[in-house]
Design an enzyme around this catalytic site. Structure first.
Site, PDB file in Angstrom:
ATOM      1  N   ASP A  55       0.833  -1.191   0.000  1.00  0.00           N
ATOM      2  CA  ASP A  55       0.000   0.000   0.000  1.00  0.00           C
ATOM      3  C   ASP A  55       0.872   1.247   0.000  1.00  0.00           C
ATOM      4  O   ASP A  55       2.013   1.231   0.466  1.00  0.00           O
ATOM      5  CB  ASP A  55      -0.906   0.022   1.234  1.00  0.00           C
ATOM      6  N   CYS A  56       0.312   2.328  -0.496  1.00  0.00           N
ATOM      7  CA  CYS A  56       0.998   3.611  -0.468  1.00  0.00           C
ATOM      8  C   CYS A  56       1.446   3.938   0.957  1.00  0.00           C
ATOM      9  O   CYS A  56       0.689   3.766   1.913  1.00  0.00           O
ATOM     10  CB  CYS A  56       0.045   4.679  -0.993  1.00  0.00           C
TER      11      CYS A  56
END
Length: 309
Positions: A94-95
């Site tokens: 994930d970012c």
């Protein structure tokens, strides 16, 4: 649909990247996209097609060339700066999440890894720094998650078996184990059984122990975002720019950006922040440390924030 991921005449190269205030940007470039067409598209120009099919933007917007995620990716950067190609990502992070990322050197091997992951044969481990009084015994959070792409966040969805209204959430399950603590924070081992968007983050929030610097899921716990730590931009800049390449980065900061044109209508040009990033956001205290499958395992070191004093 077939996509030409990278045209042979235009692979990622070192000079494609520009650095501004520690943030990596990419010069505008053209990309070849191949797709099957519908009968009603026949005879139309590409600009007319976009303007008529996607009416949410003015005509002039589709004249301007822009896009995302072709060169400013882990794969593109490794090819441009280290000559590593082709590479095939096996999974994603994930970012703002750091840690282990596995890339295969051929498509066959990547597919094998993905099949094992989708078949539930791979054990994934993360560590997180959280708030709250975490239980000593293993905590299992088994509750569905719904991801809202418009808001860019997930929510838990318990559902109600007494109602006929169908739920939108996807099944999600995560195991948590406390492995360290001090007076302020707790280090938790996170083992996701499934792989939904923001699963660990939202399951920790649901359990009452959100990640200590997760502004997206910590709003009710922290009032002053400036007190939490390093910003996402600075964290990303430090992790992506090699220390041995400072001369190149400095040169780009001063000279390369002069030729970087900006269109105020474009949502991707560098005068506007990318969607999902804000100045106060920071690299999460969530780190992937281990992936293990049948006959193989990969591990990486703990980050500095995981060692509590």
């Amino acid at each position: 649909m077939e996509i030409a991921w990278q045209t042979p005449a235009n692979p990622p190269e070192r000079q494609d990247y520009i650095f501004r205030k520690g943030r990596r940007l990419v010069r505008p470039y053209y990309f070849e996209f191949i797709s099957h067409v519908k009968n009603r598209w026949a005879g139309k120009t590409v600009v007319d097609f976009f303007a008529q099919e996607f009416k949410g933007r003015p005509y002039d917007y589709y004249v301007h060339p822009c896009g995302q995620y072709r060169k400013n990716t882990v794969v593109g950067i490794l090819q441009a700066e280290h000559g590593l190609a082709p590479l095939f990502p096996v999974h994603r992070l994930d970012c703002l999440v750091s840690g282990l990322l596995i890339l295969a050197q051929n498509a066959t091997k990547a597919d094998l890894f993905r099949q094992q992951i989708e078949g539930g044969m791979v054990q994934k481990q993360y560590i997180a720094k959280v708030v709250g009084t975490f239980p000593e015994k293993e905590l299992l959070v088994d509750i569905s998650i719904y991801y809202n792409p418009r808001e860019g966040r997930s929510t838990v969805e318990a559902g109600d078996s007494c109602q006929d209204t169908p739920t939108k959430g996807k099944t999600a399950s995560t195991k948590f184990t406390r492995i360290g603590s001090n007076w302020t924070h707790i280090i938790v081992l996170c083992e996701p059984v499934t792989g939904q968007t923001h699963q660990i983050r939202v399951h920790l929030q649901y359990s009452g122990h959100p990640i200590a610097n997760d502004m997206l899921y910590l709003s009710e716990y922290v009032d002053n975002r400036s007190d939490v730590g390093m910003s996402a931009d600075r964290a990303a800049g430090k992790s992506l720019i090699p220390e041995t390449n400072n001369t190149y980065v400095d040169d780009c900061e001063e000279t390369c950006s002069k030729n970087f044109s900006i269109d105020p209508m474009c949502t991707h040009c560098p005068n506007l922040a990318p969607t999902g990033y804000e100045e106060h956001e920071e690299g999460l205290w969530l780190h992937c440390i281990r992936y293990a499958g049948p006959g193989w395992k990969y591990e990486c070191p703990y980050p500095g924030w995981a060692f509590l004093s």
